[in-house]
Design an enzyme around this catalytic site. Structure first.
Site: not given
Ligand code: F6P
Length: 361
Positions: A12, A115, A140-141, A176, A183-184, A236, A286
């Protein structure tokens, strides 16, 4: 001796990749007089015939790409060459084509920016084909081992924190509970860091099992204290209270997390009667320009990676540890997966701030 090195981005994308490419070209071309070939779309470019690669010269070293999100080389997070998905549904080992691609380019060394998943593939390929590989960690994770930080993480945390900055006033205006899903993948690093930096009341991460009763108690306590809004961050990969991961199958090869925020939001609404809204932050984490910190890390990693090649050190990953750049065996970085430590500093900080992590009120 003048060398010819290849560089590719894999997995990614994230903010900071172009800053690494810039630093590598600057160091290799300007300091060592080498040639740098930028390979397109990760290993896919090496599999293509003719091989998809272009020479990167000092034209890319202007500060323009330093601040640019994405990757000028393109990338892919599918198409494992050892189990390449064919049109008829079969998978085929095409690793030799990728290795041959490196030979066709006449590479003395290859820099892979990736990664853990990408490194596992690139390393296997390097071992099989005798390729001199150096790795630069990006994700990013932030779940790669032996490095305190990977490129892209800081920017993702900054974006998630800014999202909380923007959600808080609207949450307060409408009384609210706002749920922000970040993500992660399997790690909760982005969630806990942004949750602390953005003043969240509840942070749910996959490393700590949660119960609705504890979250409910926290939301009700906030209300009893006279506050009319609450901020909840959900990673997530958090499972539902029933223990289910919320995923969607994009293809046989790709399983993606996404949507648990809506399940948590509905559960909180049901249990507390609060009005909830859910925001799934997704890929904005990202994209966009890298933070200053990511630019620094990218620049330092890029320079050091080229110096490793000059020193003849391969099968190594550059890493950030104790305020310094070091290099570590790629295999060890992959082996030491780095989830959030449930007893670590950030978890203790969150608890100290009264943030509910779902396992206590
Ligand atoms: O590994 C990086 C990441 O952004 C994760 O945090 C996320 O679950 C995944 O990639 C999303 O992947 P894609 O770009 O294929 O939707």
């Amino acid at each position: 001796m003048a060398k010819r090195i290849g560089i590719l981005t894999s997995g990614g994308d994230c903010a900071g990749l172009n800053a690494v490419i810039r630093a590598v070209v600057q160091r290799a071309v300007e300091s060592y007089g080498w040639r740098v070939l930028g390979i397109r779309q990760g290993t896919m470019g090496l599999m293509a015939r003719p091989v998809e690669a272009d020479e990167l010269d000092l034209g890319v070293t202007s500060s323009m790409i330093l601040r640019q999100g994405g990757t000028i080389l393109g990338t892919t997070n599918k198409g494992d060459p050892f189990a390449f998905p064919m049109a008829d549904g079969r998978t085929l080992d095409r690793s030799n084509e990728v290795i041959e691609g490196c030979r066709l380019l006449g590479l003395d060394a290859l820099i892979g920016i990736g990664g853990d998943g990408s490194f596992a593939i690139l390393r296997r390929m390097a071992q099989q084909g005798g390729i001199n590989l150096v790795g630069i960690p990006k994700t990013i994770d932030n779940d790669l081992g032996l490095t305190e930080s990977s490129i892209g993480y800081d920017t993702a945390v900054a974006v998630a924190t800014e999202a909380l900055d923007r959600l808080q006033p609207t949450a307060a205006s409408h009384s609210r509970v706002m749920i922000l899903e970040v993500m992660g993948r399997d790690a909760g690093h982005i969630a806990i860091a942004a949750g602390i930096a953005g003043g969240a009341d509840v942070v749910l991460i996959p490393e700590i099992p949660w119960t609705l009763a504890h979250v409910k108690a926290k939301i009700e306590r906030i209300k009893a204290q006279g506050r009319n809004f609450a901020l909840v961050v959900v990673a997530e990969a958090v499972k539902t209270e029933e223990g289910q991961a919320v995923t969607s199958n994009i293809s046989a090869e790709q399983l993606r997390y996404g949507g648990v925020g809506h399940r948590v939001g509905a559960a909180i609404a049901g249990a507390t009667g609060a009005e909830t809204r859910v925001m799934v932050l997704g890929h904005v984490q990202r994209g966009g320009p890298p933070t200053a910190n990511d630019r620094l890390l990218s620049s330092a990693f890029g320079v050091y990676a080229v110096d490793l090649i000059a020193a003849g050190k391969f099968d190594r990953m550059v890493a950030w540890r104790n305020r310094e750049i070091v290099d570590v065996p790629i295999a060890e970085a992959i082996a030491h997966y780095q989830a959030v430590d449930p007893n670590g500093t950030l978890v203790r900080t969150a608890r100290g701030l009264g943030i509910c992590l779902g396992d206590r009120p």
